[in-house]
Enzyme design. Structure first.
Site, PDB file in Angstrom:
ATOM      1  N   GLU A 130       0.872  -1.186   0.000  1.00  0.00           N
ATOM      2  CA  GLU A 130       0.000   0.000   0.000  1.00  0.00           C
ATOM      3  C   GLU A 130       0.899   1.224   0.000  1.00  0.00           C
ATOM      4  OE1 GLU A 130      -1.962  -0.443   3.803  1.00  0.00           O
ATOM      5  OE2 GLU A 130      -3.485  -1.793   3.000  1.00  0.00           O
ATOM      6  N   GLY A 162       2.426   4.771  -0.791  1.00  0.00           N
ATOM      7  CA  GLY A 162       1.984   6.101  -1.206  1.00  0.00           C
ATOM      8  C   GLY A 162       3.210   6.924  -1.564  1.00  0.00           C
ATOM      9  N   ARG A 163       4.041   7.150  -0.552  1.00  0.00           N
ATOM     10  CA  ARG A 163       5.217   8.004  -0.714  1.00  0.00           C
ATOM     11  C   ARG A 163       6.152   7.502  -1.818  1.00  0.00           C
ATOM     12  NH1 ARG A 163       6.779  10.955   3.524  1.00  0.00           N
ATOM     13  NH2 ARG A 163       5.724   9.464   4.872  1.00  0.00           N
ATOM     14  N   TYR A 178       6.622  18.546  10.290  1.00  0.00           N
ATOM     15  CA  TYR A 178       7.612  17.499  10.572  1.00  0.00           C
ATOM     16  C   TYR A 178       9.033  18.043  10.508  1.00  0.00           C
ATOM     17  CZ  TYR A 178       3.718  14.454   9.007  1.00  0.00           C
ATOM     18  OH  TYR A 178       2.510  13.832   8.815  1.00  0.00           O
ATOM     19  N   CYS A 232       0.638  33.851   8.696  1.00  0.00           N
ATOM     20  CA  CYS A 232       1.005  34.549   9.923  1.00  0.00           C
ATOM     21  C   CYS A 232       1.362  33.507  10.989  1.00  0.00           C
ATOM     22  CB  CYS A 232      -0.150  35.423  10.382  1.00  0.00           C
ATOM     23  SG  CYS A 232      -0.675  36.546   9.087  1.00  0.00           S
TER      24      CYS A 232
HETATM   25  C1  LIG Z   1      -0.335   6.235   5.073  1.00  0.00           C
HETATM   26  C2  LIG Z   1      -0.600   4.799   4.810  1.00  0.00           C
HETATM   27  C3  LIG Z   1       0.004   4.151   3.731  1.00  0.00           C
HETATM   28  C4  LIG Z   1       1.016   4.820   2.835  1.00  0.00           C
HETATM   29  O1  LIG Z   1       2.164   5.117   3.519  1.00  0.00           O
HETATM   30  P1  LIG Z   1       3.465   5.691   2.773  1.00  0.00           P
HETATM   31  O2  LIG Z   1       4.381   6.061   3.872  1.00  0.00           O
HETATM   32  O3  LIG Z   1       2.999   6.837   1.955  1.00  0.00           O
HETATM   33  O4  LIG Z   1       3.983   4.588   1.919  1.00  0.00           O
HETATM   34  C5  LIG Z   1      -0.328   2.830   3.513  1.00  0.00           C
HETATM   35  N1  LIG Z   1      -1.221   2.176   4.295  1.00  0.00           N
HETATM   36  C6  LIG Z   1      -1.818   2.764   5.334  1.00  0.00           C
HETATM   37  C7  LIG Z   1      -2.789   1.991   6.142  1.00  0.00           C
HETATM   38  C8  LIG Z   1      -1.526   4.088   5.638  1.00  0.00           C
HETATM   39  O5  LIG Z   1      -2.106   4.677   6.691  1.00  0.00           O
END
Ligand SMILES: *Cc1c(COP(=O)(O)O)cnc(C)c1O
Length: 425
Positions: free
Chosen positions: A274, A276-277, A316, A343
């Site tokens: 899963e 994303g990054r 962060y 601001c």
């Molecule tokens: C945020 C998240 C991801 C993606 O995480 P990355 O760090 O972007 O790879 C995958 N699965 C779940 C359940 C998440 O909360």
């Protein structure tokens, strides 16, 4: 590694002539390259699937490109489920990896035929209630083994401090209860470290989950058909960071699979991710122009984007590399803070950053903003969300989301007789 923008200054200025800064720009070719590299790295596992973490870049154009590359969607809310559905992603191509989940999201996911991943033991009962006792044949559960999570070179995550997942004991209990409710096939999911910079995160996590799967098969007689390695593979935000070697990561997981699952007679288990990054961060940038310079105790470059467009540095203290367009090969002798207009003193994209001599009018390319960038945007100080643009493989640029207007910002007063006129501004 030397970080270069995926577009040159001349082309970017031409884009700016049509689309005012600030905006997000995504690179279709890079998105496809990354999806293909991931699928290649796990091609040894016939059932492998990446469920793109929609929260990273919730744009239907991006999700559709990934769907063309064989990726599904990892969603956490009904809104994200709706986005996946609009992209034609349904059924087992959706993973609902949610937590603190309301019943209606379970019903929506079940209506779509999504795989449901339960974050806690009590969610077994919630799911049963939400679906009127009609559970899907396959359910996944999220485990959190606690403690610290170690890679070869030290601790990379602290699951003991994370709100997510259930203990191993609870996982076993959840599986037992699910069996009693008629569930026949099981998945195990864990996410134990974020933005990891080492190639042994996935292989170590895989080994842990594979061993858990064998244990649960032996103790309960259940069939575990899916192991979800979730997100967490990092990217090289800093030029000196190592870039993940996705082929090596895939090979490390394959070895663990052979050692543990195949050896236990469980060679039919599907792997999924899963990410994303890793999928999107390097394929997107925030483009902004320098509109002011101010020298006090520091030298400040004021740009037309702000933390409301890209929050990671503010919350962060995250590093995002910045290129001054057209000055890629110039020396960087100047020290600047690059700031927005909020601001709020944390509205700074860079502190004490070495850059080339920079002047008002210069275009800045803020790297690696393609994931958890636009999507974490907010509206503080009446800031409006920017447009999102897509650099297509044929070199054309397509707007894939317009910028917010004031009318959008005020839209939720539209039912208020006194202030509804704002919703037309
Ligand atoms: C945020 C998240 C991801 C993606 O995480 P990355 O760090 O972007 O790879 C995958 N699965 C779940 C359940 C998440 O909360």
């Amino acid at each position: 590694m030397d970080k270069r923008p995926f577009i040159n200054k001349e082309k970017l200025e031409a884009v700016c002539a049509e689309h005012p800064t600030p905006f997000y720009l995504y690179d279709e070719a890079e998105i496809r390259r990354r999806a293909r590299a991931l699928n290649q790295a796990f091609s040894w596992n016939p059932g492998f699937k990446e469920y793109f973490a929609v929260k990273a870049t919730p744009n239907p154009w991006i999700v559709s490109i990934l769907a063309e590359e064989g990726c599904g969607c990892d969603c956490a809310t009904g809104t994200e489920l709706a986005l996946a559905e609009a992209c034609g992603v349904t059924g087992a191509d959706i993973m609902l990896s949610s937590n603190d989940t309301p019943d209606e999201d379970y019903r929506q996911a079940s209506g779509l035929g999504a795989i449901i991943n339960l974050d806690s033991l009590d969610m077994v009962g919630c799911l049963e209630r939400a679906l009127g006792g009609e559970l899907p044949k396959m359910v996944c559960c999220r485990v959190n083994p606690g403690g610290n999570f170690e890679a070869a070179n030290g601790i990379i995550g602290n699951p003991q401090d994370a709100k997510f997942g259930m203990t191993r004991e609870q996982l076993k209990e959840a599986f037992s209860r699910l069996v009693a409710l008629g569930v026949e096939d099981f998945g195990i999911h864990a996410f134990l470290a974020s933005n990891t910079q080492v190639d042994d995160y996935y292989p170590r996590l895989a080994r842990l989950l594979f061993e858990e799967a064998v244990r649960l098969r032996d103790k309960l007689g259940v069939h575990v058909g899916l192991i979800d390695l979730s997100g967490g593979i990092g990217v090289d935000y800093r030029p000196e960071d190592p870039a993940a070697d996705i082929a090596a990561i895939g090979e490390g997981v394959r070895q663990a699979y052979e050692d543990v699952l195949v050896a236990a007679g469980m060679g039919d288990v599907k792997i999924c991710s899963e990410l994303g990054r890793w999928m999107l961060a390097p394929a997107g940038a925030l483009v902004t122009r320098v509109i002011h310079e101010k020298v006090t105790y520091k030298d400040y470059l004021g740009v037309d984007a702000c933390a409301a467009n890209l929050m990671r540095p503010a919350i962060y203290d995250a590093y995002h590399h910045i290129t001054v367009m057209g000055k890629e090969d110039e020396p960087a002798p100047r020290v600047y803070n690059v700031v927005g207009r909020l601001c709020e003193n944390n509205d700074q994209f860079a502190h004490d950053r070495m850059l080339p001599e920079t002047t008002i009018g210069d275009l800045l390319f803020i790297h690696d903003a393609g994931a958890h960038g636009f999507s974490m945007g907010y509206n503080y100080n009446g800031s409006l969300r920017s447009a999102e643009l897509l650099l297509r493989e044929d070199g054309s640029v397509q707007r894939i989301r317009r910028a917010e207007t004031r009318a959008d910002y005020f839209a939720t007063f539209d039912d208020d007789p006194r202030f509804s006129s704002l919703a037309q501004k």
